[in-house]
Design an enzyme around this catalytic site. Sequence first.
Site: not given
Length: 394
Positions: A69, A181
């Site tokens: 990510d 997240k």
Amino acid sequence: MAACASFAKLNSFSSPWISNNSFSSRSGSSSLLATRRVSLPIRATAYSDELVKTAKNIASPGRGILAIDESNATCGKRLASIGLDNTEVNRQAYRQLLLTTPGLGEYISGAILFEETLYQSTTDGKKFVDCLRDENIVPGIKVDKGLVPLPGSNNESWCQGLDGLASRSAEYYKQGARFAKWRTVVSIPCGPSALAVKEAAWGLARYAAISQDNGLVPIVEPEILLDGDHPIERTLEVAEKVWSEVFFYLAQNNVIFEGILLKPSMVTPGAEHKEKASPETIAKHTLTMLRRRVPPAVPGIMFLSGGQSEVEATLNLNAMNQSPNPWHVSFSYARALQNTVLKTWQGRPENVEAAQKSLLVRAKANSLAQLGRYSAEGESEEAKKGMFVKGYTY
Ligand SMILES: O=P(O)(O)OC[C@H]1O[C@](O)(COP(=O)(O)O)[C@@H](O)[C@@H]1O
């Protein structure tokens, strides 16, 4: 009045986690103590059951998370290390290599994507989320908007992204994401100041509650940076402080603990401390901190690698799984899963297969470490190279 009404509503809800869970209220006179019993004010969302299921699935034996990510800026730094430009085409090609690795789902239960990747497809037109689903890997999404200076602190930072988070999360869910997240950081050499710790903990708790309302399992990540020359005991002290505040605010925000995952830093000495610690020492201090601060209701602890070498991160995880833990203790590594892959790939199509094989080597090594059965024998020199960069800002 409104607050009282919503508290009453919360208390009237019955859920599998709170049905047998009540306490005597101490508010008011002592006679109330004997007569008035209230349920713990645990929030429920339309997604409660699904959240618990998703978190358990991600925390399944022998599996962990592949963190890819990186924001565009960070991904650019990774690509620059192999001489590639930070273009959408190159980022897509790299993520395609990772997400189409055959057999990845044996070791990887979840993959954290950057927003751009969540909406991307392979060059053959298959959505990346579908590539993941075919491997039984849960798609996740980074939802924070990065770090900025925290005014009034000791040169520390805070994490942005709460504005509009509910609507973004609902969109990410529609697109196939099932967990989220949010990474904030705490710096030991900068204090950390009480303000920075409180801000980090409060931001994580608000994000966690919003994520759960929208069907996403929140990964709670207050990264304690490796920077500093302090001993391991100092890291333990700071980590205990940070996690106690994080859980205080998670509870205040009525976050469902069974439907979250944690992404802590391991408790190590500062990167510039005169002595390195063994995996056994790191495991001992890290587990001490977790046992003191993390309720067993939390299903999974998915460590970040924070600049450790690939082998170091795997050895440390293995040491933590030498005896049973109340939670699934596993990995959510970015650099410690990708370093060898990137070096093998070099941006060349003819290297894709070899790079995918090297991803499987690292994923399998960490899968074994999750089960406490890893040995570093035969590991490559590249996998032993540390990746810590002093004062690195993402
Ligand atoms: O700030 P960014 O660009 O998102 O990058 C932070 C990185 O830190 C992580 O949270 C942990 O990464 P490491 O395992 O490399 O420490 C990654 O998931 C993420 O890509």
